[in-house]
Design an enzyme around this catalytic site. Structure first.
Site, PDB file in Angstrom:
ATOM      1  N   HIS A  82      36.301  38.779  33.353  1.00 28.80           N
ATOM      2  CA  HIS A  82      36.404  39.406  34.668  1.00 28.80           C
ATOM      3  C   HIS A  82      36.254  38.343  35.742  1.00 28.80           C
ATOM      4  CE1 HIS A  82      37.060  43.643  34.077  1.00 28.80           C
ATOM      5  NE2 HIS A  82      36.098  43.713  33.158  1.00 28.80           N
ATOM      6  N   ASP A 135      39.732  37.930  42.105  1.00 27.50           N
ATOM      7  CA  ASP A 135      40.825  38.880  41.901  1.00 27.50           C
ATOM      8  C   ASP A 135      41.861  38.827  43.009  1.00 27.50           C
ATOM      9  OD1 ASP A 135      39.971  39.875  39.500  1.00 27.50           O
ATOM     10  OD2 ASP A 135      39.110  41.720  40.304  1.00 27.50           O
TER      11      ASP A 135
END
Length: 361
Positions: free
Chosen positions: A129, A159
């Site tokens: 992640h 992200d």
């Protein structure tokens, strides 16, 4: 042309395979710029149609593990300019929808691949992640306070900044080339690559001996007393950044303090005492009182607003940075020749309504 498709990318067609994180955000940005995007999801996909990150596109459910579903996807891909997928390396190839299969039906296709670790390397097929990708690039180490653990900067840096923005930049470059040459490309956008890229200036400064690796030891990481946040009398916070000499002089003048020469200002041995002095001063007044003194001046100042406050700030209201009911950040950047309207929510459609990719209605 339909008003909802206005924008510099109007007429561009992109197939998006449903995913999480940076892929949908990149697709949102392209849709905000006017691209016509069809989002392919698995049957029963639980995505909320009113999710603002899914705005501006149509969605169709296809079972990609079936021959019929794969053929339907390839049919859309054959009509598209670009494609976005965010699966682990090898997944699209196992579905017979990898770059080779897609370029066989559409040689000019720009095939955008969004991952954390990239398509190659020893970690390529491992789960991860945002925080993990930042950790590997040195970016996570560099955030936070001295003597404290590194702080995860939400998933804004990884992200969205290092991932989605890098994918959008790569796709736009490849789409320009495809329009000129008729030849498509494959974009390998990896968050670990992007977060390292965003650290370029700091790696350069480290190499030159101008940056200390220890957190909160430098001008731009909260080490300098003239670049950081301070608590006010009401428990709220302000941000200050008078880096340049003229801005720093104005800042001290408004505080009623004597100016200091550059040597003293940049002497790191003096920073802790100076920060303590500023902290004591700022705790004497409320945030609104400091806003009345500093806001709109060249002190390089802004109040630290929470997400409930930010949409109501006069500057954000004047620029319509947020839409309301519900509150959602508006599309950015802005294009003077084709202002972007508010995009409609994701609109699910049946296969028969999308198979020939009619213009949006």
């Amino acid at each position: 042309m339909n008003g909802d498709r206005a924008g510099p990318l109007a007429g561009l067609r992109i197939v998006e395979f449903a995913g999480i994180g940076p892929g949908p955000f990149a697709a949102m940005m392209l849709a905000d710029m006017g691209a016509d995007i069809v989002r392919i999801a698995r049957p029963g996909d639980a995505a909320a149609p009113d999710d603002p990150i899914l705005r501006g596109r149509r969605g169709v459910a296809l079972d990609l593990k079936s021959a019929r579903g794969r053929d339907a996807a390839l049919h859309l891909i054959g009509q598209a300019d670009g494609l976005i997928e965010g699966f682990r390396p090898g997944v699209m190839e196992r579905l017979s929808l990898g770059p080779e299969a897609c370029h066989a039906v559409n040689p000019r296709l720009v095939y955008g691949r969004m991952t954390g670790w990239g398509q190659t390397g020893p970690l390529a097929r491992a789960a991860g992640h945002d925080i993990n990708y930042l950790a590997l690039s040195g970016a996570l180490w560099s955030t936070g306070e001295a003597g404290r653990p590194p702080v995860a900067p939400l998933n804004l840096l990884g992200d969205y900044g290092a991932g989605a923005m890098l994918l959008v930049a790569g796709m736009l470059a490849a789409l320009l080339a495809a329009a000129r040459t008729g030849q498509g490309n494959v974009i390998d956008a990896a968050i670990c690559d992007g977060s390292a890229l965003l650290m370029t200036m700091f790696y350069d400064k480290i190499a030159r001996g101008e940056w200390e690796v220890a957190r909160q030891s430098n001008r731009l990481d909260g080490g300098a007393p003239f670049y950081g946040v301070y608590e006010c009398a009401d428990g709220r916070w302000i941000s200050l950044a008078p880096l340049e000499p003229q801005f720093h002089a104005l800042f001290l003048s408004l505080l009623g303090l004597p100016d200091e020469d550059a040597a003293d200002r940049h002497d790191k041995a003096r920073w802790p005492a100076r920060r303590a002095e500023f902290a004591a001063i700022f705790r004497r007044r409320t945030r609104d009182e400091w806003c009345a003194l500093f806001e709109g001046t060249d002190v390089c100042f802004a109040p630290v607003l929470d997400p409930d406050e930010a949409p109501g700030h006069p500057h954000n209201r004047a620029r319509a940075v947020f839409t309301h009911d519900p509150v959602t950040p508006a599309p950015a950047p802005r294009f003077g020749s084709s202002p972007a309207p508010r995009r409609a929510p994701l609109r699910p459609v049946a296969w028969d309504d999308i198979r020939d990719w009619p213009p949006p209605v």
